[in-house]
Design a protein around this motif. Structure first.
Motif, mmCIF file in Angstrom:
data_model
loop_
_atom_site.group_PDB
_atom_site.id
_atom_site.type_symbol
_atom_site.label_atom_id
_atom_site.label_comp_id
_atom_site.label_asym_id
_atom_site.label_seq_id
_atom_site.Cartn_x
_atom_site.Cartn_y
_atom_site.Cartn_z
ATOM 1 N N ILE A 13 -3.197 7.650 0.266
ATOM 2 C CA ILE A 13 -2.920 7.180 -1.062
ATOM 3 C C ILE A 13 -3.404 5.594 -0.845
ATOM 4 O O ILE A 13 -3.290 5.104 0.087
ATOM 5 N N THR A 14 -3.661 5.065 -2.123
ATOM 6 C CA THR A 14 -3.669 3.550 -2.217
ATOM 7 C C THR A 14 -2.008 3.405 -2.444
ATOM 8 O O THR A 14 -1.311 4.195 -2.945
ATOM 9 N N VAL A 15 -1.701 2.152 -1.917
ATOM 10 C CA VAL A 15 -0.503 1.718 -2.005
ATOM 11 C C VAL A 15 0.024 1.789 -3.421
ATOM 12 O O VAL A 15 -0.415 1.321 -4.274
ATOM 13 N N HIS A 16 1.283 2.148 -3.556
ATOM 14 C CA HIS A 16 1.796 2.448 -4.737
ATOM 15 C C HIS A 16 3.048 1.623 -5.101
ATOM 16 O O HIS A 16 3.822 1.800 -6.077
ATOM 17 N N ALA A 22 7.765 7.137 -11.707
ATOM 18 C CA ALA A 22 8.506 7.975 -10.706
ATOM 19 C C ALA A 22 7.733 8.158 -9.584
ATOM 20 O O ALA A 22 8.394 7.857 -8.470
ATOM 21 N N GLU A 23 6.479 8.051 -9.346
ATOM 22 C CA GLU A 23 5.695 7.984 -8.084
ATOM 23 C C GLU A 23 5.931 6.745 -7.325
ATOM 24 O O GLU A 23 6.239 6.563 -6.075
ATOM 25 N N PHE A 26 9.344 6.449 -6.219
ATOM 26 C CA PHE A 26 9.616 7.277 -4.892
ATOM 27 C C PHE A 26 9.075 6.505 -3.497
ATOM 28 O O PHE A 26 9.594 6.220 -2.358
ATOM 29 N N TRP A 27 7.872 5.809 -3.780
ATOM 30 C CA TRP A 27 7.153 4.916 -2.685
ATOM 31 C C TRP A 27 8.273 4.104 -2.425
ATOM 32 O O TRP A 27 8.520 3.539 -0.939
ATOM 33 N N PHE A 30 11.603 4.445 0.124
ATOM 34 C CA PHE A 30 11.681 4.302 1.585
ATOM 35 C C PHE A 30 11.060 3.109 2.177
ATOM 36 O O PHE A 30 11.095 2.561 3.238
ATOM 37 N N PRO A 46 10.551 14.917 1.870
ATOM 38 C CA PRO A 46 10.618 14.967 0.625
ATOM 39 C C PRO A 46 11.519 14.192 -0.373
ATOM 40 O O PRO A 46 11.386 14.020 -1.238
ATOM 41 N N VAL A 90 11.723 18.711 -7.136
ATOM 42 C CA VAL A 90 10.772 17.456 -7.508
ATOM 43 C C VAL A 90 10.269 17.971 -8.885
ATOM 44 O O VAL A 90 9.385 18.973 -8.872
ATOM 45 N N GLU A 91 10.630 17.118 -9.868
ATOM 46 C CA GLU A 91 9.990 17.502 -11.265
ATOM 47 C C GLU A 91 8.373 17.254 -11.217
ATOM 48 O O GLU A 91 8.009 16.542 -10.514
ATOM 49 N N ASP A 92 7.774 17.545 -12.406
ATOM 50 C CA ASP A 92 6.765 17.410 -12.566
ATOM 51 C C ASP A 92 6.397 16.034 -13.149
ATOM 52 O O ASP A 92 7.463 15.438 -13.758
ATOM 53 N N LEU B 48 0.509 11.373 -4.392
ATOM 54 C CA LEU B 48 1.508 11.309 -3.713
ATOM 55 C C LEU B 48 2.691 12.191 -3.956
ATOM 56 O O LEU B 48 3.622 12.906 -3.533
ATOM 57 N N TRP B 49 2.811 12.209 -5.492
ATOM 58 C CA TRP B 49 3.694 13.245 -6.163
ATOM 59 C C TRP B 49 3.537 14.543 -6.071
ATOM 60 O O TRP B 49 4.458 15.453 -5.769
ATOM 61 N N ARG B 52 4.419 15.383 -2.490
ATOM 62 C CA ARG B 52 5.996 15.581 -2.351
ATOM 63 C C ARG B 52 6.326 16.828 -2.837
ATOM 64 O O ARG B 52 7.226 17.230 -2.453
ATOM 65 N N LYS B 53 5.977 17.237 -4.119
ATOM 66 C CA LYS B 53 6.240 18.584 -4.562
ATOM 67 C C LYS B 53 5.994 19.668 -3.463
ATOM 68 O O LYS B 53 6.818 20.458 -3.428
ATOM 69 N N LEU B 62 6.353 14.794 4.819
ATOM 70 C CA LEU B 62 5.207 14.249 4.317
ATOM 71 C C LEU B 62 4.539 13.333 5.541
ATOM 72 O O LEU B 62 5.423 12.631 6.072
ATOM 73 N N TRP B 65 -0.642 8.465 4.814
ATOM 74 C CA TRP B 65 -1.616 7.363 5.091
ATOM 75 C C TRP B 65 -1.821 6.547 3.911
ATOM 76 O O TRP B 65 -2.305 7.021 3.289
ATOM 77 N N ALA B 67 -3.114 2.671 2.272
ATOM 78 C CA ALA B 67 -3.688 1.535 2.452
ATOM 79 C C ALA B 67 -4.137 0.816 1.191
ATOM 80 O O ALA B 67 -4.011 1.370 -0.012
ATOM 81 N N GLY B 69 -6.475 0.403 -1.126
ATOM 82 C CA GLY B 69 -7.605 0.777 -1.356
ATOM 83 C C GLY B 69 -7.521 2.001 -0.569
ATOM 84 O O GLY B 69 -7.254 2.157 0.731
ATOM 85 N N ASN B 70 -7.680 3.456 -1.361
ATOM 86 C CA ASN B 70 -7.537 4.615 -0.489
ATOM 87 C C ASN B 70 -8.250 4.783 0.671
ATOM 88 O O ASN B 70 -9.580 4.446 0.526
#
Lengths: 198, 75
Positions: A13-16, A22-23, A26-27, A30, A46, A90-92, B48-49, B52-53, B62, B65, B67, B69-70
């Motif tokens: 991912i790109t940093v969230h 919600a995403e 979550f990031w 933690f 999870p 985990v919901e949609d 990410l979501w 997680r699901k 999980l 990784w 950064a 920029g992906n």
């Protein structure tokens, strides 16, 4: 790699940290104050429990890469009720932060690669064994780092529908050669090199 | 999603002039050799979501990784 694929859900991912949904929550749950720090790999349950931290270091505190085997061992040490399938609901994700960048509809993405090359004594191109790059262009420009046998960098050029339609012929054919405006060519072959060679 | 490969070169010495007859050879120099970019062998989930699901449903942790920029270049 097979160990990661088999025992984890690998996510890239790109940093969230800045996402207000919600995403992003979550990031941050933690990564906390270190959510903006990048270039790291994390092991997480999870439910959002970090698996590769210690008393001194958060899993997100720095450009650290968790050892996947140690992470998995910590996972196995958790109670069964935390690990079993379905233990965490985990919901949609129904709403996403509208500020998160999205690919424009109808856009065209060009995938490319780059790698530092040099000429050998015979004049032929060859891969560089070592490559020095300044990592942070700060006031002293002193943070140079040497990369040994650097792998190719990846680049992705995004063209909006309007942009790519303006440079491609209406009926393109395989093998066709078409001239590009200088600014477009400069963007493709020079500007894409910035921060992509490691 | 449409992907078109475009190769960009960087040389530290003379300007690189890639001629049509040497294009394939140069492409092979630039692109990853088999086994070189092993992270590319992993089937990464880019959400990410959604990851997680899946992790919750399959009872797995999980491995994230991240950064600015992906890392695999999706952004």
């Amino acid at each position: 790699m097979a160990f990661i694929q088999k025992n984890f859900i690998p996510v890239v991912i790109t940093v969230h940290g800045e996402c207000k949904d919600a995403e992003g929550a979550f990031w941050k749950s933690f990564c906390k104050d270190y959510a903006w720090i990048t270039g790291a790999a994390h092991g997480v349950t999870p439910a959002g429990k970090i698996l590769c931290s210690d008393a001194k270091r958060s899993s997100c505190g720095g450009r650290s890469v968790c050892d996947p085997r140690k992470v998995y061992q910590r996972w196995l040490e958790l109670p069964e009720e935390e690990r079993r399938p379905g233990a965490v609901k985990v919901e949609d994700l129904t709403e996403m932060d509208p500020a998160f960048p999205r690919r424009p509809a109808g856009s065209l993405l060009l995938k490319g690669y780059n790698r530092p090359l040099e000429r050998g004594s015979d004049g032929r191109l060859k891969r560089m064994k070592e490559y020095r790059d300044c990592q942070e262009l700060g006031k002293n420009d002193s943070n140079w780092k040497t990369f040994v046998e650097p792998e190719p960098g990846r680049i992705f050029l995004w063209f909006t529908q309007e942009q790519w339609k303006s440079i491609l012929p209406r009926e393109p054919r395989p093998g066709m050669t078409v001239p590009l405006p200088d600014p477009v060519a400069d963007r493709m072959v020079r500007l894409t090199l910035l921060n992509t060679i490691y | 999603m449409k992907w078109i490969a475009v190769i960009v070169l960087l040389a530290t010495q003379d300007p690189v002039r890639v001629r049509p007859e040497s294009l394939e050879e140069t492409l092979a120099l630039v692109k990853a050799s088999p086994g070189e970019a092993r992270w590319d062998e992993i089937e990464w989930t880019t959400s990410l979501w959604e990851g997680r699901k899946r992790a919750a449903a399959e009872g797995k942790p999980l491995f994230i990784w991240a950064a600015n920029g992906n890392p695999i270049g999706m952004t």
